[in-house]
Design a protein around this motif. Structure first.
Motif, PDB file in Angstrom:
ATOM      1  N   TRP A   1       8.182  -2.202 -11.015  1.00 59.04           N
ATOM      2  CA  TRP A   1       6.776  -2.133 -11.429  1.00 59.04           C
ATOM      3  C   TRP A   1       6.094  -0.870 -10.937  1.00 59.04           C
ATOM      4  CZ3 TRP A   1       5.753  -4.457 -15.525  1.00 59.04           C
ATOM      5  CH2 TRP A   1       6.373  -5.675 -15.849  1.00 59.04           C
ATOM      6  N   TYR A   2       6.498  -0.383  -9.782  1.00 59.42           N
ATOM      7  CA  TYR A   2       5.915   0.863  -9.281  1.00 59.42           C
ATOM      8  C   TYR A   2       6.445   2.063 -10.069  1.00 59.42           C
ATOM      9  CZ  TYR A   2       4.098  -2.097  -5.679  1.00 59.42           C
ATOM     10  OH  TYR A   2       3.422  -3.096  -5.030  1.00 59.42           O
ATOM     11  N   GLY A   3       7.715   2.006 -10.446  1.00 57.23           N
ATOM     12  CA  GLY A   3       8.266   3.042 -11.319  1.00 57.23           C
ATOM     13  C   GLY A   3       7.574   3.034 -12.674  1.00 57.23           C
TER      14      GLY A   3
ATOM     15  N   ALA B   1      12.887   0.816   4.434  1.00 51.97           N
ATOM     16  CA  ALA B   1      11.830  -0.213   4.378  1.00 51.97           C
ATOM     17  C   ALA B   1      11.320  -0.404   2.956  1.00 51.97           C
ATOM     18  CB  ALA B   1      10.686   0.168   5.311  1.00 51.97           C
ATOM     19  N   LEU B   2      11.164   0.679   2.208  1.00 55.35           N
ATOM     20  CA  LEU B   2      10.723   0.579   0.823  1.00 55.35           C
ATOM     21  C   LEU B   2      11.727  -0.217  -0.007  1.00 55.35           C
ATOM     22  CD1 LEU B   2       9.431   4.185   0.024  1.00 55.35           C
ATOM     23  CD2 LEU B   2       8.071   2.090  -0.085  1.00 55.35           C
ATOM     24  N   ILE B   3      12.987   0.106   0.169  1.00 54.43           N
ATOM     25  CA  ILE B   3      14.034  -0.553  -0.599  1.00 54.43           C
ATOM     26  C   ILE B   3      14.164  -2.023  -0.195  1.00 54.43           C
ATOM     27  CG2 ILE B   3      16.544  -0.625  -0.996  1.00 54.43           C
ATOM     28  CD1 ILE B   3      16.379   2.520  -0.820  1.00 54.43           C
ATOM     29  N   ALA B   4      14.070  -2.312   1.098  1.00 58.70           N
ATOM     30  CA  ALA B   4      14.198  -3.693   1.578  1.00 58.70           C
ATOM     31  C   ALA B   4      13.042  -4.560   1.127  1.00 58.70           C
ATOM     32  CB  ALA B   4      14.295  -3.691   3.103  1.00 58.70           C
TER      33      ALA B   4
ATOM     34  N   VAL C   1       0.842  -1.200   0.000  1.00 62.66           N
ATOM     35  CA  VAL C   1       0.000   0.000   0.000  1.00 62.66           C
ATOM     36  C   VAL C   1       0.877   1.250   0.000  1.00 62.66           C
ATOM     37  CG1 VAL C   1      -1.706   1.309   1.338  1.00 62.66           C
ATOM     38  CG2 VAL C   1      -1.922  -1.168   1.121  1.00 62.66           C
ATOM     39  N   ARG C   2       1.940   1.223   0.773  1.00 60.55           N
ATOM     40  CA  ARG C   2       2.859   2.372   0.812  1.00 60.55           C
ATOM     41  C   ARG C   2       3.537   2.582  -0.536  1.00 60.55           C
ATOM     42  NH1 ARG C   2       5.912   2.322   6.648  1.00 60.55           N
ATOM     43  NH2 ARG C   2       4.009   2.544   7.873  1.00 60.55           N
ATOM     44  N   LYS C   3       3.942   1.491  -1.157  1.00 63.49           N
ATOM     45  CA  LYS C   3       4.595   1.617  -2.468  1.00 63.49           C
ATOM     46  C   LYS C   3       3.617   2.136  -3.523  1.00 63.49           C
ATOM     47  CE  LYS C   3       6.969  -2.520  -2.167  1.00 63.49           C
ATOM     48  NZ  LYS C   3       7.751  -3.593  -2.818  1.00 63.49           N
ATOM     49  N   MET C   4       2.374   1.654  -3.469  1.00 62.32           N
ATOM     50  CA  MET C   4       1.380   2.126  -4.422  1.00 62.32           C
ATOM     51  C   MET C   4       1.056   3.606  -4.166  1.00 62.32           C
ATOM     52  SD  MET C   4      -0.251   1.445  -7.109  1.00 62.32           S
ATOM     53  CE  MET C   4      -0.217  -0.297  -7.332  1.00 62.32           C
ATOM     54  N   ALA C   5       0.994   3.998  -2.899  1.00 62.70           N
ATOM     55  CA  ALA C   5       0.748   5.410  -2.576  1.00 62.70           C
ATOM     56  C   ALA C   5       1.901   6.284  -3.069  1.00 62.70           C
ATOM     57  CB  ALA C   5       0.555   5.590  -1.075  1.00 62.70           C
ATOM     58  N   LEU C   6       3.127   5.827  -2.884  1.00 62.00           N
ATOM     59  CA  LEU C   6       4.287   6.568  -3.391  1.00 62.00           C
ATOM     60  C   LEU C   6       4.216   6.686  -4.907  1.00 62.00           C
ATOM     61  CD1 LEU C   6       7.162   7.826  -2.968  1.00 62.00           C
ATOM     62  CD2 LEU C   6       8.033   5.521  -3.409  1.00 62.00           C
ATOM     63  N   ALA C   7       3.920   5.584  -5.581  1.00 62.57           N
ATOM     64  CA  ALA C   7       3.826   5.616  -7.053  1.00 62.57           C
ATOM     65  C   ALA C   7       2.722   6.563  -7.504  1.00 62.57           C
ATOM     66  CB  ALA C   7       3.592   4.204  -7.593  1.00 62.57           C
ATOM     67  N   GLY C   8       1.597   6.567  -6.797  1.00 65.73           N
ATOM     68  CA  GLY C   8       0.504   7.471  -7.149  1.00 65.73           C
ATOM     69  C   GLY C   8       0.880   8.932  -6.956  1.00 65.73           C
ATOM     70  N   MET C   9       1.549   9.224  -5.849  1.00 69.65           N
ATOM     71  CA  MET C   9       1.978  10.611  -5.603  1.00 69.65           C
ATOM     72  C   MET C   9       3.010  11.059  -6.628  1.00 69.65           C
ATOM     73  SD  MET C   9       2.118  11.074  -1.460  1.00 69.65           S
ATOM     74  CE  MET C   9       3.441   9.924  -1.248  1.00 69.65           C
ATOM     75  N   MET C  10       3.931  10.175  -6.965  1.00 71.67           N
ATOM     76  CA  MET C  10       4.954  10.523  -7.952  1.00 71.67           C
ATOM     77  C   MET C  10       4.349  10.650  -9.349  1.00 71.67           C
ATOM     78  SD  MET C  10       7.726  11.064  -6.399  1.00 71.67           S
ATOM     79  CE  MET C  10       8.939  10.563  -5.210  1.00 71.67           C
ATOM     80  N   ALA C  11       3.353   9.825  -9.660  1.00 71.20           N
ATOM     81  CA  ALA C  11       2.656   9.958 -10.945  1.00 71.20           C
ATOM     82  C   ALA C  11       1.968  11.315 -11.014  1.00 71.20           C
ATOM     83  CB  ALA C  11       1.646   8.826 -11.126  1.00 71.20           C
TER      84      ALA C  11
END
Length: 188
Positions: A55-57, A183-186, A4-14
């Motif tokens: 995939w998030y990028g 944590a994101l990277i790990a 969820v955090r990764k998807m939220a980051l991807a959404g904010m960056m998009a």
């Protein structure tokens, strides 16, 4: 929870990439009466790939900048944009994973990965766009090839400030949010 955090980051960056394209771009005149768009949206795609993975990028690039094309009225550009920026985000994550494998993260890693991802993108995007223009939009071959040169030129102009920003923002994010970024990277 990490997904969820990764998807939220991807959404904010998009969204950040979209905003930079729609509101902060410079249009420069190029050959054949076409214009090139220069903006810093690559920064956010590269950061997503570096932090959250390939995939998030890819998601951040494909969705964010395809929506930007649609919102800015470049409907015929949306399909090649989707595939081009999917490649950029994916490559940033893939190259970051390869770089981190077996060695500690060096200060040069975000810039090195960004340059390599932009290089792959810079080679793929003109081919994708000119192929689309020739086969789908029916451009004459010389114009489609000329458009590829225009795209390459605009890509280089957008990549330079974006890579420099990644070089500044990535370490700043790692210092400001050490636990979250680790944590994101790990979790890749």
């Amino acid at each position: 929870m990490m997904e969820v955090r990764k998807m939220a980051l991807a959404g904010m960056m998009a969204a950040a990439a979209l905003i930079s394209f729609v509101y902060l771009r410079l249009e420069i005149p190029l050959f054949f009466g076409l214009t090139g768009k220069v903006y810093i949206g690559y920064t956010f795609i590269l950061l997503t790939g570096l932090l959250a993975g390939r995939w998030y990028g890819a998601f951040a690039g494909a969705i964010g900048l395809t929506l930007a094309d649609v919102m800015a009225g470049y409907l015929t550009s949306a399909i090649p944009t989707f595939f081009s920026f999917l490649i950029m985000g994916y490559m940033a994550g893939l190259l970051a994973d390869r770089y981190r494998r077996g060695e500690t993260e060096k200060k040069s890693m975000p810039v090195t990965v960004s340059i390599l991802a932009c290089t792959v993108f810079g080679l793929a995007e003109p081919v994708i766009r000119s192929t689309f223009k020739y086969f789908v939009l029916g451009y004459p071959l010389p114009m489609a090839i000329g458009a590829a040169g225009n795209v390459l030129f605009a890509t280089i102009l957008s990549a330079i400030p974006s890579v420099l920003l990644v070089g500044m923002l990535y370490p700043a994010l790692r210092r400001a949010l050490p636990q979250e970024t680790a944590a994101l990277i790990a979790a890749r």
